[in-house]
Design a protein around this motif. Structure first.
Motif, PDB file in Angstrom:
ATOM      1  N   ALA A   1     -21.929  14.725  -3.688  1.00 17.89           N
ATOM      2  CA  ALA A   1     -20.583  14.638  -3.118  1.00 17.89           C
ATOM      3  C   ALA A   1     -20.661  13.730  -1.902  1.00 17.89           C
ATOM      4  O   ALA A   1     -21.724  13.573  -1.305  1.00 17.89           O
ATOM      5  N   SER A   2     -19.552  13.137  -1.557  1.00 18.19           N
ATOM      6  CA  SER A   2     -19.473  12.275  -0.372  1.00 18.19           C
ATOM      7  C   SER A   2     -18.022  12.193   0.061  1.00 18.19           C
ATOM      8  O   SER A   2     -17.121  12.635  -0.653  1.00 18.19           O
ATOM      9  N   CYS A   3     -17.811  11.592   1.204  1.00 19.17           N
ATOM     10  CA  CYS A   3     -16.468  11.293   1.688  1.00 19.17           C
ATOM     11  C   CYS A   3     -16.305   9.780   1.730  1.00 19.17           C
ATOM     12  O   CYS A   3     -17.138   9.083   2.316  1.00 19.17           O
ATOM     13  N   VAL A   4     -15.266   9.286   1.106  1.00 16.31           N
ATOM     14  CA  VAL A   4     -14.944   7.863   1.194  1.00 16.31           C
ATOM     15  C   VAL A   4     -14.195   7.672   2.503  1.00 16.31           C
ATOM     16  O   VAL A   4     -13.213   8.369   2.768  1.00 16.31           O
ATOM     17  N   ASP A   5     -14.643   6.731   3.330  1.00 20.11           N
ATOM     18  CA  ASP A   5     -14.050   6.553   4.654  1.00 20.11           C
ATOM     19  C   ASP A   5     -12.549   6.319   4.582  1.00 20.11           C
ATOM     20  O   ASP A   5     -11.778   7.016   5.232  1.00 20.11           O
ATOM     21  N   ILE A   6     -12.138   5.334   3.789  1.00 21.85           N
ATOM     22  CA  ILE A   6     -10.711   5.004   3.685  1.00 21.85           C
ATOM     23  C   ILE A   6     -10.394   4.598   2.239  1.00 21.85           C
ATOM     24  O   ILE A   6     -11.145   3.828   1.633  1.00 21.85           O
ATOM     25  N   VAL A   7      -9.282   5.109   1.736  1.00 23.88           N
ATOM     26  CA  VAL A   7      -8.787   4.716   0.422  1.00 23.88           C
ATOM     27  C   VAL A   7      -7.364   4.199   0.603  1.00 23.88           C
ATOM     28  O   VAL A   7      -6.532   4.858   1.225  1.00 23.88           O
ATOM     29  N   ALA A   8      -7.110   3.016   0.063  1.00 23.46           N
ATOM     30  CA  ALA A   8      -5.753   2.474   0.022  1.00 23.46           C
ATOM     31  C   ALA A   8      -5.247   2.652  -1.401  1.00 23.46           C
ATOM     32  O   ALA A   8      -5.833   2.129  -2.350  1.00 23.46           O
ATOM     33  N   HIS A   9      -4.185   3.430  -1.556  1.00 23.12           N
ATOM     34  CA  HIS A   9      -3.591   3.664  -2.867  1.00 23.12           C
ATOM     35  C   HIS A   9      -2.497   2.628  -3.078  1.00 23.12           C
ATOM     36  O   HIS A   9      -1.593   2.484  -2.249  1.00 23.12           O
TER      37      HIS A   9
ATOM     38  N   ASP B   1       0.474   0.460  -8.298  1.00 21.82           N
ATOM     39  CA  ASP B   1       0.185   0.334  -9.730  1.00 21.82           C
ATOM     40  C   ASP B   1      -0.852   1.344 -10.209  1.00 21.82           C
ATOM     41  O   ASP B   1      -1.398   1.214 -11.302  1.00 21.82           O
ATOM     42  N   GLY B   2      -1.138   2.370  -9.387  1.00 21.92           N
ATOM     43  CA  GLY B   2      -2.102   3.392  -9.787  1.00 21.92           C
ATOM     44  C   GLY B   2      -3.542   2.996  -9.541  1.00 21.92           C
ATOM     45  O   GLY B   2      -4.456   3.675  -9.987  1.00 21.92           O
ATOM     46  N   LYS B   3      -3.749   1.902  -8.851  1.00 24.63           N
ATOM     47  CA  LYS B   3      -5.102   1.452  -8.519  1.00 24.63           C
ATOM     48  C   LYS B   3      -5.377   1.762  -7.057  1.00 24.63           C
ATOM     49  O   LYS B   3      -4.480   2.110  -6.294  1.00 24.63           O
ATOM     50  N   ALA B   4      -6.650   1.626  -6.683  1.00 29.23           N
ATOM     51  CA  ALA B   4      -7.042   1.941  -5.318  1.00 29.23           C
ATOM     52  C   ALA B   4      -8.063   0.928  -4.817  1.00 29.23           C
ATOM     53  O   ALA B   4      -8.739   0.260  -5.598  1.00 29.23           O
ATOM     54  N   VAL B   5      -8.164   0.842  -3.498  1.00 30.42           N
ATOM     55  CA  VAL B   5      -9.179   0.026  -2.835  1.00 30.42           C
ATOM     56  C   VAL B   5      -9.962   0.966  -1.922  1.00 30.42           C
ATOM     57  O   VAL B   5      -9.369   1.741  -1.171  1.00 30.42           O
ATOM     58  N   LEU B   6     -11.296   0.906  -2.026  1.00 31.08           N
ATOM     59  CA  LEU B   6     -12.165   1.746  -1.206  1.00 31.08           C
ATOM     60  C   LEU B   6     -12.724   0.938  -0.047  1.00 31.08           C
ATOM     61  O   LEU B   6     -13.109  -0.226  -0.218  1.00 31.08           O
ATOM     62  N   PHE B   7     -12.793   1.591   1.117  1.00 31.14           N
ATOM     63  CA  PHE B   7     -13.343   0.957   2.315  1.00 31.14           C
ATOM     64  C   PHE B   7     -14.409   1.861   2.915  1.00 31.14           C
ATOM     65  O   PHE B   7     -14.231   3.078   2.994  1.00 31.14           O
ATOM     66  N   ASP B   8     -15.497   1.250   3.353  1.00 32.42           N
ATOM     67  CA  ASP B   8     -16.512   1.972   4.100  1.00 32.42           C
ATOM     68  C   ASP B   8     -16.655   1.297   5.460  1.00 32.42           C
ATOM     69  O   ASP B   8     -16.696   0.068   5.538  1.00 32.42           O
ATOM     70  N   ILE B   9     -16.704   2.091   6.501  1.00 31.63           N
ATOM     71  CA  ILE B   9     -16.824   1.566   7.865  1.00 31.63           C
ATOM     72  C   ILE B   9     -18.299   1.521   8.246  1.00 31.63           C
ATOM     73  O   ILE B   9     -19.004   2.524   8.097  1.00 31.63           O
ATOM     74  N   LYS B  10     -18.735   0.389   8.747  1.00 21.29           N
ATOM     75  CA  LYS B  10     -20.105   0.250   9.251  1.00 21.29           C
ATOM     76  C   LYS B  10     -20.038  -0.251  10.688  1.00 21.29           C
ATOM     77  O   LYS B  10     -19.422  -1.280  10.975  1.00 21.29           O
TER      78      LYS B  10
ATOM     79  N   VAL C   1       0.858  -1.181   0.000  1.00 18.48           N
ATOM     80  CA  VAL C   1       0.000   0.000   0.000  1.00 18.48           C
ATOM     81  C   VAL C   1       0.893   1.230   0.000  1.00 18.48           C
ATOM     82  O   VAL C   1       1.740   1.399   0.879  1.00 18.48           O
ATOM     83  N   ARG C   2       0.726   2.069  -1.024  1.00 20.20           N
ATOM     84  CA  ARG C   2       1.518   3.299  -1.117  1.00 20.20           C
ATOM     85  C   ARG C   2       1.157   4.251   0.011  1.00 20.20           C
ATOM     86  O   ARG C   2       2.013   4.825   0.657  1.00 20.20           O
ATOM     87  N   LYS C   3      -0.147   4.416   0.243  1.00 20.92           N
ATOM     88  CA  LYS C   3      -0.618   5.236   1.358  1.00 20.92           C
ATOM     89  C   LYS C   3      -2.106   5.009   1.571  1.00 20.92           C
ATOM     90  O   LYS C   3      -2.819   4.567   0.668  1.00 20.92           O
ATOM     91  N   PHE C   4      -2.558   5.319   2.777  1.00 18.82           N
ATOM     92  CA  PHE C   4      -3.981   5.339   3.104  1.00 18.82           C
ATOM     93  C   PHE C   4      -4.415   6.792   3.177  1.00 18.82           C
ATOM     94  O   PHE C   4      -3.645   7.663   3.596  1.00 18.82           O
ATOM     95  N   GLU C   5      -5.644   7.054   2.786  1.00 21.04           N
ATOM     96  CA  GLU C   5      -6.252   8.363   2.994  1.00 21.04           C
ATOM     97  C   GLU C   5      -7.593   8.130   3.672  1.00 21.04           C
ATOM     98  O   GLU C   5      -8.255   7.121   3.433  1.00 21.04           O
ATOM     99  N   ALA C   6      -7.995   9.092   4.510  1.00 18.89           N
ATOM    100  CA  ALA C   6      -9.266   8.999   5.220  1.00 18.89           C
ATOM    101  C   ALA C   6     -10.159  10.176   4.860  1.00 18.89           C
ATOM    102  O   ALA C   6      -9.674  11.285   4.634  1.00 18.89           O
ATOM    103  N   GLU C   7     -11.449   9.890   4.788  1.00 16.44           N
ATOM    104  CA  GLU C   7     -12.452  10.926   4.516  1.00 16.44           C
ATOM    105  C   GLU C   7     -12.104  11.710   3.255  1.00 16.44           C
ATOM    106  O   GLU C   7     -12.079  12.934   3.240  1.00 16.44           O
ATOM    107  N   LEU C   8     -11.864  10.977   2.186  1.00 13.77           N
ATOM    108  CA  LEU C   8     -11.478  11.571   0.908  1.00 13.77           C
ATOM    109  C   LEU C   8     -12.730  12.030   0.153  1.00 13.77           C
ATOM    110  O   LEU C   8     -13.621  11.235  -0.135  1.00 13.77           O
TER     111      LEU C   8
END
Length: 189
Positions: free
Chosen positions: A106-114, A117-126, A90-97
């Motif tokens: 518009a919305s905020c994505v809870d967590i993004v893992a960059h 390879d230029g791809k990302a994984v999105l996470f939502d916390i429940k 994971v290159r970096k995590f971002e929160a509330e993107l």
């Protein structure tokens, strides 16, 4: 990256989004209407909202300031992210993107893992007691569409981090028409 995203703001206290002075709407109200889900304004629901906000904030503070969480739910989320980091580059995590269509949504994505390879994984916390796959699939599919348009990265996967069951649920993308319906509903507001 679409530089217009820099002009999108989120008023956390009022829970409102704005773009160039124009109010935008999150996706959850429209998804709730489409799926005929409502949340009564009761003390129990208000307490659940506060708890969920606190868990989200703990995760955000770990990502932004490396501050360890104190709640069990926050600890579980952070440990899950640390485990991913040890298994995947994971290159970096971002929160509330922030993500947006710059029209009415518009919305905020809870967590993004960059990923490197230029791809990302999105996470939502429940933090709810029951995982609603249909609701979460539509929510994350909306986020995916806006994220890819705003940041130019391909979303490789989407997950819900369900704190009550301490499970990560893989989410499959919803059909385009159903996702578009949410954006159209926001345009009608």
């Amino acid at each position: 990256m679409d530089n217009r995203i820099k002009a999108v703001t989120f008023d956390e206290e009022a829970h409102k989004y704005f773009y160039n002075g124009k109010e935008l709407y999150g996706v959850t109200t429209s998804i709730g209407k489409l799926m005929e889900k409502s949340f009564p304004d009761t003390v129990t629901v208000q307490a659940s909202v506060i708890y969920g906000h606190d868990v989200h904030k703990e995760s955000e503070l770990w990502i932004k300031e490396n501050k360890e969480p104190s709640s069990e739910a926050g600890k579980w989320i952070v440990q899950y992210l640390k485990d991913i980091q040890s298994q995947v580059d994971v290159r970096k995590f971002e929160a509330e993107l922030l993500v947006s269509d710059f029209e009415k949504t518009a919305s905020c994505v809870d967590i993004v893992a960059h990923l490197p390879d230029g791809k990302a994984v999105l996470f939502d916390i429940k933090t709810t007691s029951k995982f609603d796959r249909a609701y979460c699939s539509l929510q994350l599919s909306c986020y995916k569409r806006m994220f890819e348009a705003c940041y130019g990265e391909k979303v490789e996967a989407m997950y819900v981090l369900a704190t009550k069951s301490k499970r990560a649920f893989r989410i499959l993308e919803q059909e385009t028409g159903r996702v578009q319906k949410i954006f159209d509903m926001n345009k009608e507001r």
